[in-house]
Design a protein around this motif. Structure first.
Motif, PDB file in Angstrom:
ATOM      1  N   LYS A 104      -3.838  -5.548   3.324  1.00  0.00           N
ATOM      2  CA  LYS A 104      -4.045  -4.497   4.311  1.00  0.00           C
ATOM      3  C   LYS A 104      -4.300  -3.163   3.608  1.00  0.00           C
ATOM      4  CE  LYS A 104      -1.464  -6.614   8.089  1.00  0.00           C
ATOM      5  NZ  LYS A 104      -2.675  -6.784   8.916  1.00  0.00           N
ATOM      6  N   ARG A 105      -4.918  -2.254   4.357  1.00  0.00           N
ATOM      7  CA  ARG A 105      -5.294  -0.933   3.840  1.00  0.00           C
ATOM      8  C   ARG A 105      -6.162  -1.043   2.579  1.00  0.00           C
ATOM      9  NH1 ARG A 105      -1.526   3.082   5.622  1.00  0.00           N
ATOM     10  NH2 ARG A 105      -1.756   3.082   7.890  1.00  0.00           N
ATOM     11  N   TYR A 107       0.830  -1.202   0.000  1.00  0.00           N
ATOM     12  CA  TYR A 107       0.000   0.000   0.000  1.00  0.00           C
ATOM     13  C   TYR A 107       0.864   1.250   0.000  1.00  0.00           C
ATOM     14  CZ  TYR A 107       0.554  -0.271   5.162  1.00  0.00           C
ATOM     15  OH  TYR A 107       1.042  -0.375   6.443  1.00  0.00           O
ATOM     16  N   ASP A 108       0.381   2.250  -0.732  1.00  0.00           N
ATOM     17  CA  ASP A 108       1.099   3.512  -0.905  1.00  0.00           C
ATOM     18  C   ASP A 108       0.661   4.513   0.163  1.00  0.00           C
ATOM     19  OD1 ASP A 108       3.126   4.508  -2.396  1.00  0.00           O
ATOM     20  OD2 ASP A 108       1.985   4.692  -4.258  1.00  0.00           O
ATOM     21  N   ALA A 109       1.444   5.556   0.324  1.00  0.00           N
ATOM     22  CA  ALA A 109       1.108   6.617   1.271  1.00  0.00           C
ATOM     23  C   ALA A 109      -0.029   7.473   0.720  1.00  0.00           C
ATOM     24  CB  ALA A 109       2.332   7.486   1.547  1.00  0.00           C
ATOM     25  N   THR A 110      -0.809   8.038   1.632  1.00  0.00           N
ATOM     26  CA  THR A 110      -1.837   9.008   1.276  1.00  0.00           C
ATOM     27  C   THR A 110      -1.510  10.321   1.987  1.00  0.00           C
ATOM     28  OG1 THR A 110      -3.277   8.464   3.146  1.00  0.00           O
ATOM     29  CG2 THR A 110      -3.519   7.131   1.150  1.00  0.00           C
ATOM     30  N   GLU A 111      -2.354  11.308   1.777  1.00  0.00           N
ATOM     31  CA  GLU A 111      -2.133  12.588   2.451  1.00  0.00           C
ATOM     32  C   GLU A 111      -2.217  12.456   3.971  1.00  0.00           C
ATOM     33  OE1 GLU A 111      -4.783  15.504   0.982  1.00  0.00           O
ATOM     34  OE2 GLU A 111      -3.989  15.498  -1.071  1.00  0.00           O
ATOM     35  N   LYS A 112      -3.025  11.495   4.447  1.00  0.00           N
ATOM     36  CA  LYS A 112      -3.246  11.361   5.877  1.00  0.00           C
ATOM     37  C   LYS A 112      -2.522  10.168   6.503  1.00  0.00           C
ATOM     38  CE  LYS A 112      -7.860  13.483   5.767  1.00  0.00           C
ATOM     39  NZ  LYS A 112      -9.304  13.291   6.110  1.00  0.00           N
ATOM     40  N   GLU A 113      -2.193   9.164   5.691  1.00  0.00           N
ATOM     41  CA  GLU A 113      -1.641   7.931   6.235  1.00  0.00           C
ATOM     42  C   GLU A 113      -0.312   7.602   5.574  1.00  0.00           C
ATOM     43  OE1 GLU A 113      -2.888   6.254   8.655  1.00  0.00           O
ATOM     44  OE2 GLU A 113      -4.943   7.000   8.808  1.00  0.00           O
TER      45      GLU A 113
END
Length: 484
Positions: free
Chosen positions: A331-332, A285-291
């Motif tokens: 996950k995610r 899973y890649d990063a997001t603005e919040k996670e």
């Protein structure tokens, strides 16, 4: 409907790691629920054992706090919690030394079932087994419960089994996989083997394919150190999904008893074909603005460990030859859901013509959330205008079908711990079963290293990498939607 609660015989249960996260979140609240249900005899004794310095009263307060925090419903009035806590004690022990073991042995009651729950890391299993033997607690009435991971590969699994076998017979070893304690998983066997409607159709002649999905919305969180050494294959597929696959695909056992069931599960694992590289999709899973993304969570910018895995699997036997099993976990993802979907083949001939569209019966077994089963059947759409067909679900959600009794269904840990006390190993893995699963898994993992495989990135909150969709599309199929 009134649920039947069958009390167990008096027992002593020692929880090594009794102050740890698993004990506080699952084991102790589960035991309290069994106590409230009237299943725990008055003479039962529960002893927490850990390195922390604490007395009996301190441990009882810890357990009280855990039940109030992690229990799934308010603590009942009337002194039930105080009565439960009165059965608890605590001994400070050193798993690798000698401190506390004499005291623990003095607290164990003679001539009754004694269960030792190893709620600790696998590196301590051998030390605990040795000391239980050394201090006279490893009797014929003793049972040990061990949590996954059951090894890191085939070699370590064999070594772990050998260590435990030095002091305990296989009939005394309970390898716990909480997925097998879920009510719906056991209902899978009831649906298959208790209904003439399904078992005759449960084969390659009538089943087009089967999907098994275990999706989580959370990331690796504080488990990054462990998870990055394991990944989705070791953490989920080799055990949880493998067990679900076995229960779906196994032949009917002669009886519903431990070795009969586990013999049939073992046959399934040994019949699994090697998986071709193009039938596997790995993702991170890649990063997001919040996670943060996976690599930030595990603090390794070059990590190649998968947080998502999808694969197409075949079983080489007469029942399932040519029927693919699609496994998916990650996950995610978009939603937290675990389900099995048995997709039956089209009717051999449609009398309604091409304009009626394509309709299939699908049996969906939901493990979480909202445990239950749904069977999609084809009917005529109500109203004038010709024969228009639609698919509608025949829904059996446990909470709806069982009413108030659904709240009394034990959760997985409750059920499995009581099975340990009864001496029923049906829902626990046998040593040869674990080793066979690793023998199939290891070459797949080795192939990733040999090919220098890099997981595909995917957006958090999605259904996983795009390549996983293509895994199905190439076969003219599609995944069931992961619904938020």
């Amino acid at each position: 409907m009134v649920s039947r609660v069958i009390p167990v015989d008096p027992f002593d249960l020692v929880i090594f790691g009794g102050t740890g996260d698993l004990a506080r979140r699952k084991i102790l609240p589960g035991l309290f629920r069994r106590f409230c249900a009237g299943q725990m005899p008055e003479e039962a004794q529960i002893i927490g054992a850990a390195r922390s310095e604490m007395d009996d009263d301190g441990y009882r307060q810890l357990v009280r706090d855990a039940i109030e925090e992690f229990g799934d419903k308010p603590v009942p009035e009337g002194g039930a919690l105080d009565a439960f806590l009165a059965r608890l004690g605590y001994v400070q022990v050193d798993a690798t030394g000698t401190d506390g073991w004499e005291e623990l042995s003095r607290r164990i009651t003679e001539d009754r079932v004694r269960a030792f729950y190893f709620s600790v890391g696998p590196s301590l299993f051998g030390d605990l087994a040795e000391r239980l033997h050394q201090y006279g607690m490893a009797s014929g009435q003793s049972r040990i419960v061990v949590e996954k991971p059951f090894g890191h590969d085939l070699g370590t699994a064999k070594a772990l089994n050998a260590v435990l076998a030095q002091h305990f017979d296989e009939t005394q070893i309970y390898r716990i996989d909480h997925y097998l304690g879920k009510e719906t998983v056991q209902n899978l066997m009831a649906v298959r083997f208790g209904n003439v409607l399904f078992e005759p159709l449960w084969n390659a002649q009538y089943v087009d394919h089967i999907q098994v999905t275990v999706a989580e919305t959370v990331g690796v969180g504080g488990r990054g150190g462990y998870y990055d050494k394991s990944g989705a294959m070791r953490d989920m597929v080799q055990n949880h999904l493998m067990q679900l696959l076995c229960l779906i695909a196994m032949e009917p056992p002669a009886k519903f008893e431990p070795d009969s069931v586990r013999d049939e599960k073992l046959k399934v694992i040994r019949a699994l074909e090697p998986v071709e590289p193009h039938h596997i999709v790995r993702g991170q899973y890649d990063a997001t603005e919040k996670e943060p993304g996976y690599r930030e969570d595990v603090e390794d910018p070059k990590s190649r460990t998968e947080s998502f895995l999808a694969m197409k699997v075949h079983i080489s036997n007469w029942r399932w030859a040519g029927t693919p099993f699609y496994l998916r976990t990650g996950k995610r993802l978009r939603a937290r859901t675990s389900e099995i979907a048995v997709v039956f083949k089209d009717a051999p001939h449609s009398i309604f013509g091409a304009e009626a569209g394509r309709h299939r019966n699908v049996l969906i077994i939901r493990l979480q959330p909202n445990e239950g089963m749904t069977l999609d059947v084809t009917i005529k759409e109500p109203g004038p205008g010709g024969m228009r067909l639609v698919d509608v679900p025949l829904d059996m959600t446990f909470a709806d079908a069982l009413g108030p009794d659904a709240d009394e269904v034990p959760d997985a840990y409750e059920r499995l711990i009581m099975d340990v006390i009864r001496g029923n190993q049906t829902l626990f893995m046998r040593g040869d079963e674990v080793e066979a699963a690793w023998a199939w898994t290891d070459p797949i993992i080795a192939g990733w290293a040999a090919r220098n495989d890099v997981p595909k990135t995917y957006d958090a909150g999605s259904a996983g990498p795009e390549d996983s969709l293509m895994l199905m599309h190439r076969d003219g199929r599609k995944w069931r939607e992961i619904k938020a």
